[in-house]
Motif scaffolding. Structure first.
Motif, PDB file in Angstrom:
ATOM      1  N   ALA A 115       0.835  -1.205   0.000  1.00 24.98           N
ATOM      2  CA  ALA A 115       0.000   0.000   0.000  1.00 24.98           C
ATOM      3  C   ALA A 115       0.870   1.255   0.000  1.00 24.98           C
ATOM      4  CB  ALA A 115      -0.931  -0.009   1.207  1.00 24.98           C
ATOM      5  N   TYR A 116       1.911   1.267   0.834  1.00 24.16           N
ATOM      6  CA  TYR A 116       2.834   2.399   0.819  1.00 24.16           C
ATOM      7  C   TYR A 116       3.504   2.526  -0.551  1.00 24.16           C
ATOM      8  CZ  TYR A 116       2.943   3.826   5.766  1.00 24.16           C
ATOM      9  OH  TYR A 116       2.639   4.346   6.992  1.00 24.16           O
ATOM     10  N   CYS A 117       3.973   1.402  -1.086  1.00 26.03           N
ATOM     11  CA  CYS A 117       4.703   1.441  -2.357  1.00 26.03           C
ATOM     12  C   CYS A 117       3.804   1.897  -3.500  1.00 26.03           C
ATOM     13  CB  CYS A 117       5.307   0.071  -2.660  1.00 26.03           C
ATOM     14  SG  CYS A 117       6.705  -0.362  -1.591  1.00 26.03           S
ATOM     15  N   ASP A 118       2.539   1.463  -3.496  1.00 23.68           N
ATOM     16  CA  ASP A 118       1.610   1.924  -4.533  1.00 23.68           C
ATOM     17  C   ASP A 118       1.442   3.442  -4.457  1.00 23.68           C
ATOM     18  OD1 ASP A 118       1.221  -0.613  -5.547  1.00 23.68           O
ATOM     19  OD2 ASP A 118      -0.614  -0.985  -4.392  1.00 23.68           O
ATOM     20  N   MET A 119       1.325   3.950  -3.230  1.00 27.28           N
ATOM     21  CA  MET A 119       1.202   5.397  -3.072  1.00 27.28           C
ATOM     22  C   MET A 119       2.477   6.103  -3.538  1.00 27.28           C
ATOM     23  SD  MET A 119       2.202   8.148  -0.998  1.00 27.28           S
ATOM     24  CE  MET A 119       2.577   7.520   0.635  1.00 27.28           C
ATOM     25  N   PHE A 120       3.648   5.568  -3.164  1.00 28.19           N
ATOM     26  CA  PHE A 120       4.905   6.183  -3.584  1.00 28.19           C
ATOM     27  C   PHE A 120       5.039   6.158  -5.107  1.00 28.19           C
ATOM     28  CE2 PHE A 120       6.761   4.846   0.756  1.00 28.19           C
ATOM     29  CZ  PHE A 120       6.367   6.045   1.325  1.00 28.19           C
ATOM     30  N   ALA A 121       4.575   5.084  -5.743  1.00 27.36           N
ATOM     31  CA  ALA A 121       4.612   5.015  -7.205  1.00 27.36           C
ATOM     32  C   ALA A 121       3.715   6.091  -7.813  1.00 27.36           C
ATOM     33  CB  ALA A 121       4.184   3.628  -7.677  1.00 27.36           C
ATOM     34  N   TYR A 151      15.540  -7.585  11.523  1.00 28.13           N
ATOM     35  CA  TYR A 151      16.208  -7.966  10.276  1.00 28.13           C
ATOM     36  C   TYR A 151      15.238  -8.528   9.236  1.00 28.13           C
ATOM     37  CZ  TYR A 151      19.520 -10.153   7.082  1.00 28.13           C
ATOM     38  OH  TYR A 151      20.227 -10.521   5.965  1.00 28.13           O
ATOM     39  N   GLU A 152      14.389  -9.470   9.644  1.00 25.59           N
ATOM     40  CA  GLU A 152      13.506 -10.100   8.663  1.00 25.59           C
ATOM     41  C   GLU A 152      12.536  -9.097   8.061  1.00 25.59           C
ATOM     42  OE1 GLU A 152      11.612 -13.527  10.256  1.00 25.59           O
ATOM     43  OE2 GLU A 152      13.488 -14.638  10.511  1.00 25.59           O
ATOM     44  N   GLN A 153      12.021  -8.182   8.879  1.00 24.10           N
ATOM     45  CA  GLN A 153      11.092  -7.180   8.358  1.00 24.10           C
ATOM     46  C   GLN A 153      11.789  -6.236   7.375  1.00 24.10           C
ATOM     47  OE1 GLN A 153      11.376  -8.146  11.450  1.00 24.10           O
ATOM     48  NE2 GLN A 153       9.378  -8.349  12.446  1.00 24.10           N
ATOM     49  N   VAL A 154      13.034  -5.868   7.670  1.00 24.26           N
ATOM     50  CA  VAL A 154      13.760  -4.963   6.783  1.00 24.26           C
ATOM     51  C   VAL A 154      14.076  -5.654   5.454  1.00 24.26           C
ATOM     52  CG1 VAL A 154      15.826  -3.547   6.499  1.00 24.26           C
ATOM     53  CG2 VAL A 154      14.733  -3.708   8.737  1.00 24.26           C
ATOM     54  N   VAL A 155      14.535  -6.882   5.517  1.00 26.08           N
ATOM     55  CA  VAL A 155      14.834  -7.614   4.280  1.00 26.08           C
ATOM     56  C   VAL A 155      13.563  -7.825   3.465  1.00 26.08           C
ATOM     57  CG1 VAL A 155      15.628  -9.825   3.350  1.00 26.08           C
ATOM     58  CG2 VAL A 155      16.927  -8.691   5.167  1.00 26.08           C
ATOM     59  N   LEU A 160      10.603  -6.463  -1.373  1.00 27.92           N
ATOM     60  CA  LEU A 160       9.402  -5.920  -2.006  1.00 27.92           C
ATOM     61  C   LEU A 160       9.781  -4.831  -3.004  1.00 27.92           C
ATOM     62  CD1 LEU A 160       6.261  -5.600  -2.102  1.00 27.92           C
ATOM     63  CD2 LEU A 160       6.507  -3.945  -0.224  1.00 27.92           C
ATOM     64  N   LEU A 161      10.635  -3.915  -2.597  1.00 29.75           N
ATOM     65  CA  LEU A 161      11.089  -2.857  -3.506  1.00 29.75           C
ATOM     66  C   LEU A 161      11.843  -3.443  -4.695  1.00 29.75           C
ATOM     67  CD1 LEU A 161      12.527   0.011  -1.266  1.00 29.75           C
ATOM     68  CD2 LEU A 161      10.574   0.165  -2.805  1.00 29.75           C
ATOM     69  N   ARG A 162      12.772  -4.301  -4.412  1.00 29.03           N
ATOM     70  CA  ARG A 162      13.649  -4.832  -5.464  1.00 29.03           C
ATOM     71  C   ARG A 162      12.869  -5.609  -6.514  1.00 29.03           C
ATOM     72  NH1 ARG A 162      17.055  -9.460  -3.252  1.00 29.03           N
ATOM     73  NH2 ARG A 162      15.099 -10.534  -3.729  1.00 29.03           N
ATOM     74  N   ASP A 163      11.922  -6.426  -6.084  1.00 32.98           N
ATOM     75  CA  ASP A 163      11.242  -7.339  -7.002  1.00 32.98           C
ATOM     76  C   ASP A 163       9.991  -6.762  -7.643  1.00 32.98           C
ATOM     77  OD1 ASP A 163      13.219  -9.075  -6.266  1.00 32.98           O
ATOM     78  OD2 ASP A 163      11.946 -10.365  -5.019  1.00 32.98           O
ATOM     79  N   HIS A 164       9.346  -5.786  -6.979  1.00 30.54           N
ATOM     80  CA  HIS A 164       8.052  -5.320  -7.483  1.00 30.54           C
ATOM     81  C   HIS A 164       7.988  -3.811  -7.722  1.00 30.54           C
ATOM     82  CE1 HIS A 164       6.449  -9.323  -6.757  1.00 30.54           C
ATOM     83  NE2 HIS A 164       6.981  -9.281  -5.542  1.00 30.54           N
ATOM     84  N   TYR A 165       8.923  -3.053  -7.152  1.00 26.88           N
ATOM     85  CA  TYR A 165       8.899  -1.594  -7.313  1.00 26.88           C
ATOM     86  C   TYR A 165      10.312  -1.098  -7.558  1.00 26.88           C
ATOM     87  CZ  TYR A 165       4.248  -2.077  -5.200  1.00 26.88           C
ATOM     88  OH  TYR A 165       2.953  -2.448  -4.924  1.00 26.88           O
ATOM     89  N   ARG A 166      10.977  -1.753  -8.481  1.00 27.82           N
ATOM     90  CA  ARG A 166      12.397  -1.465  -8.705  1.00 27.82           C
ATOM     91  C   ARG A 166      12.636   0.014  -9.016  1.00 27.82           C
ATOM     92  NH1 ARG A 166      17.431  -3.903  -7.788  1.00 27.82           N
ATOM     93  NH2 ARG A 166      18.897  -2.552  -8.826  1.00 27.82           N
ATOM     94  N   HIS A 167      11.686   0.643  -9.720  1.00 28.91           N
ATOM     95  CA  HIS A 167      11.873   2.037 -10.098  1.00 28.91           C
ATOM     96  C   HIS A 167      11.813   2.983  -8.896  1.00 28.91           C
ATOM     97  CE1 HIS A 167       7.575   1.314  -9.947  1.00 28.91           C
ATOM     98  NE2 HIS A 167       7.313   2.586 -10.052  1.00 28.91           N
TER      99      HIS A 167
END
Length: 729
Positions: A115-121, A151-155, A160-167
């Motif tokens: 949800a955050y990433c969709d908004m940032f996009a 650690y697990e939450q950060v990774v 999520l960014l790397r695989d689905h919101y690379r831009h």
């Protein structure tokens, strides 16, 4: 009289003043400053509107082309999705038509979601995340208040960014702890495929010095050197801002970080209550150290810029301690981060508490760079030098200049990427290079890609236009197309066109940016409406001059073809392009077979000039020549040969010190070499002038290689017929 203002181009916007982690190395909540306790937990909409208006006002007053704003905290995601959306729109609305806005957020990542990433996009917000390496390194400091690992939450957030919101993926920030294994940290970070890594020295002062296990004086330098040497051995798989800044400043460029170099600081912090503060790192010095007593409701950013705290960081070398001013690495170090110089008693008039580390690290990187030589050493065979001097170079002789020019183009592109600081696009270029090195070499050596890169590397960040900075994304998009990578990038629109160097341009309309999606060797562009492919009638490709033989390009669309110091023609009609091709083809056909082969070995691009122009070449666009429209084949042949040879001499001057740094001698060489190439077409007066020029060159050449080249020119000139007047005498 009011002192000059150094305007703010970077704004750290504190949208939240609390955090969901309890990192024990945090400079906001765990160091000397306690002002956070008295501030609102989140910024209000009223304050955000006032901030946006102040930023727009400041950008207009100082003609700032791009303002960089970072949502920060505390943990900025605690402000919530809708509040951050409103803030983003408020900022963009305020600066629309005034300046470009580079909007980012820096987060610990534990709350990041789709949800955050969709908004940032939607809002064009790039995301940087803090992580200190592998699980062991990260959990040494970055824990919840109850002591549990983050650690697990950060990774998960980074994945999520790397695989689905690379831009949106802006990079990773890692705070160093020398107790962690440097190689394990490096490998963990690189495995997350970030577009950039920032390593930070932990905040410390002379009153509270950094941890040094076993009393090692250069423990932090040793840790970073281990990372650097592995990074270089791996082929620099990801940009590292600290290393890139040291390398760039050592060669005369500007630093990309406030913690290094002599560039004046252009950063201001705005807290949740709207108060202006100096850099957050000052919170580690003493309670209230960053405070200015100014705020967005009562004071403009220009007024804030006059505060003594900001002014103290604008003086460059003169503002440093005497010991720093005498240091041989001061251009790269710049005294280190301002906060790290603090000592009670004399304030900031000290070297950095990391002085020994910085000296060792910078010295190591400079020496490593010197030994590894970023531009490979290219040696020109003596026979080739002599052939070039005589004006009778073969195709093989001309081809000897291609490798050193490629090295220069690659170095210029790397320096441009460091100046532009678009790590996402640079990472795509690196990935493309790993896929097909030859294809990327061909792209980087395109004359107008080299011209762009040289412009950026020479200009530096302060004089860079938004179009210059954004063009790296266009270069990366072409690299992806040529190597078959699947990427999506945002590329600037310049003059109603989106430009893809070496490929062409798409007419897009009045927006300032468009998306480019590359996939399986093709691409599509979207600005306002639907996706447009290269089959669209709005696409204007770079064409081939078929009448000249294979591979000679007519580039009348590239925005960086204006490198000749004379106006260039815009895109020709099909009929005009065909006519130019016929004329150039006839001009080439009129040459001897050897001259024609030599020209084709070194010429890649032709660019049209208005009718009546004299022809041109550029030192920054090796492989290109500009020729006027409307000339007959004989005139075109002369201009082509003359300017082609001037370009070859430029390539030779890039490789050999023919003129010993004498700019006037270089000009004489260029004129004489160009005239000598068309000597059979010269009249008596021109031959006389050529002989005089060569005589001056022979007398002025100081280097051994320069004297040899001058002797070759003189020998070639001696074979020319004497002017008629001389024969009569």
């Amino acid at each position: 009289m009011q002192p000059p203002i150094a305007p703010f181009r970077q704004v750290v916007l504190k949208v939240a003043s609390r955090c969901d982690l309890a990192c024990d190395h945090c400079y906001v909540y765990e160091h000397a400053d306690t002002s956070w306790r008295e501030r609102p937990m989140v910024m209000s909409d009223e304050t955000a509107v006032q901030v946006a208006d102040r930023i727009a006002e400041h950008a207009a007053a100082h003609r700032i082309q791009t303002t960089h704003v970072v949502f920060h905290g505390g943990e900025p995601l605690l402000a919530g999705i809708e509040r951050l959306r409103r803030f983003s729109r408020t900022l963009r609305g305020a600066v629309e038509g005034v300046c470009d806005l580079d909007l980012r957020i820096h987060t610990n990542g534990v709350l990041l979601s789709r949800a955050y990433c969709d908004m940032f996009a939607d809002e064009g917000v790039k995301v940087g995340i803090s992580i200190d390496g592998d699980r062991l390194a990260n959990d040494r400091h970055r824990l919840y208040a109850n002591g549990h690992s983050s650690y697990e939450q950060v990774v998960r957030a980074i994945t999520l960014l790397r695989d689905h919101y690379r831009h949106l993926y802006a990079g990773l920030l890692c705070t160093i702890d020398v107790r962690n294994d440097p190689i394990a940290v490096y490998e963990a970070l690189v495995a997350l495929h970030p577009p950039r890594v920032d390593f930070l020295l932990p905040h410390a002062t002379w009153d509270h010095p950094p941890l040094r296990p076993g009393g090692q004086e250069t423990a932090y330098a040793d840790w970073l050197i281990a990372v650097h040497d592995r990074w270089r051995a791996d082929g620099r798989p990801v940009p590292v801002r600290m290393f890139d800044s040291i390398i760039l400043t050592a060669s005369g460029g500007d630093s990309q970080t406030e913690s290094l170099g002599l560039r004046p600081s252009d950063l201001v912090v705005i807290e949740t209550d709207g108060s202006y503060e100096q850099a957050d790192s000052l919170k580690t010095a003493y309670d209230g150290a960053p405070a200015t007593g100014l705020d967005v409701f009562r004071h403009s950013l220009s007024e804030a810029a006059l505060h003594p705290g900001f002014a103290a960081r604008q003086g460059g070398l003169d503002s440093l301690a005497e010991e720093c001013r005498r240091c041989p690495v001061v251009a790269s170090c710049g005294g280190g981060l301002y906060a790290h110089r603090y000592r009670s008693g004399n304030g900031f008039d000290n070297p950095s508490v990391y002085c020994a580390d910085l000296f060792r690290l910078i010295s190591h990187l400079v020496e490593y760079e010197r030994q590894s030589t970023p531009v490979p050493v290219h040696r020109l065979p003596t026979a080739t030098l002599d052939a070039l001097a005589s004006g009778n170079a073969s195709a093989d002789d001309v081809a000897q200049l291609r490798a050193p020019q490629l090295s220069r183009a690659r170095l210029a592109a790397r320096r441009a990427a460091t100046v532009v600081a678009d790590q996402e696009s640079w990472s795509i270029l690196l990935n493309a290079e790993r896929t097909d090195r030859a294809a990327v070499d061909d792209l980087l050596s395109h004359p107008y890609v080299h011209a762009w890169a040289t412009r950026c590397a020479t200009a530096g960040p302060a004089r860079l236009t938004a179009a210059d900075a954004g063009h790296l994304a266009a270069v990366a998009a072409v690299a992806a197309v040529r190597t078959g990578l699947a990427v999506k990038l945002t590329v600037p629109i310049v003059g109603n066109f989106l430009h893809l160097p070496g490929l062409g341009r798409m007419r897009t309309g009045g927006r300032d940016r468009a998306e480019v999606e590359a996939h399986d060797g093709s691409f599509a562009v979207r600005a306002d409406g639907p996706w447009l492919s290269q089959d669209s009638p709005l696409w204007e490709p770079v064409r081939t001059l078929d009448a000249t033989g294979p591979g000679l390009l007519l580039d009348d669309v590239d925005p960086y073809r204006d490198c000749y110091g004379t106006p260039v023609e815009d895109r020709l009609t099909g009929e005009a392009a065909a006519a130019l091709g016929e004329v150039v083809g006839a001009a080439l056909a009129s040459l001897t077979a050897d001259k024609r082969a030599a020209v084709r070995a070194g010429l890649r691009v032709l660019t049209p000039l208005p009718s009546g122009a004299a022809g041109a070449w550029s030192r920054t666009a090796y492989g290109a020549v500009a020729l006027p429209l409307g000339a007959d084949p004989a005139t075109t042949a002369r201009l082509l040969i003359e300017h082609f040879h001037r370009a070859q001499l430029g390539g030779l001057l890039d490789l050999l010190d023919l003129a010993a740094g004498d700019a006037n001698l270089e000009l004489l060489l260029s004129d004489a070499y160009g005239l000598l190439s068309v000597a059979e077409l010269l009249g008596d007066e021109e031959i006389a002038r050529l002989r005089t020029a060569i005589s001056r060159i022979t007398g002025g050449a100081r280097s051994a290689v320069g004297r040899r080249f001058a002797a070759g020119l003189a020998e070639a000139a001696a074979r020319l017929p004497l002017p008629a007047g001389s024969r009569q005498r």
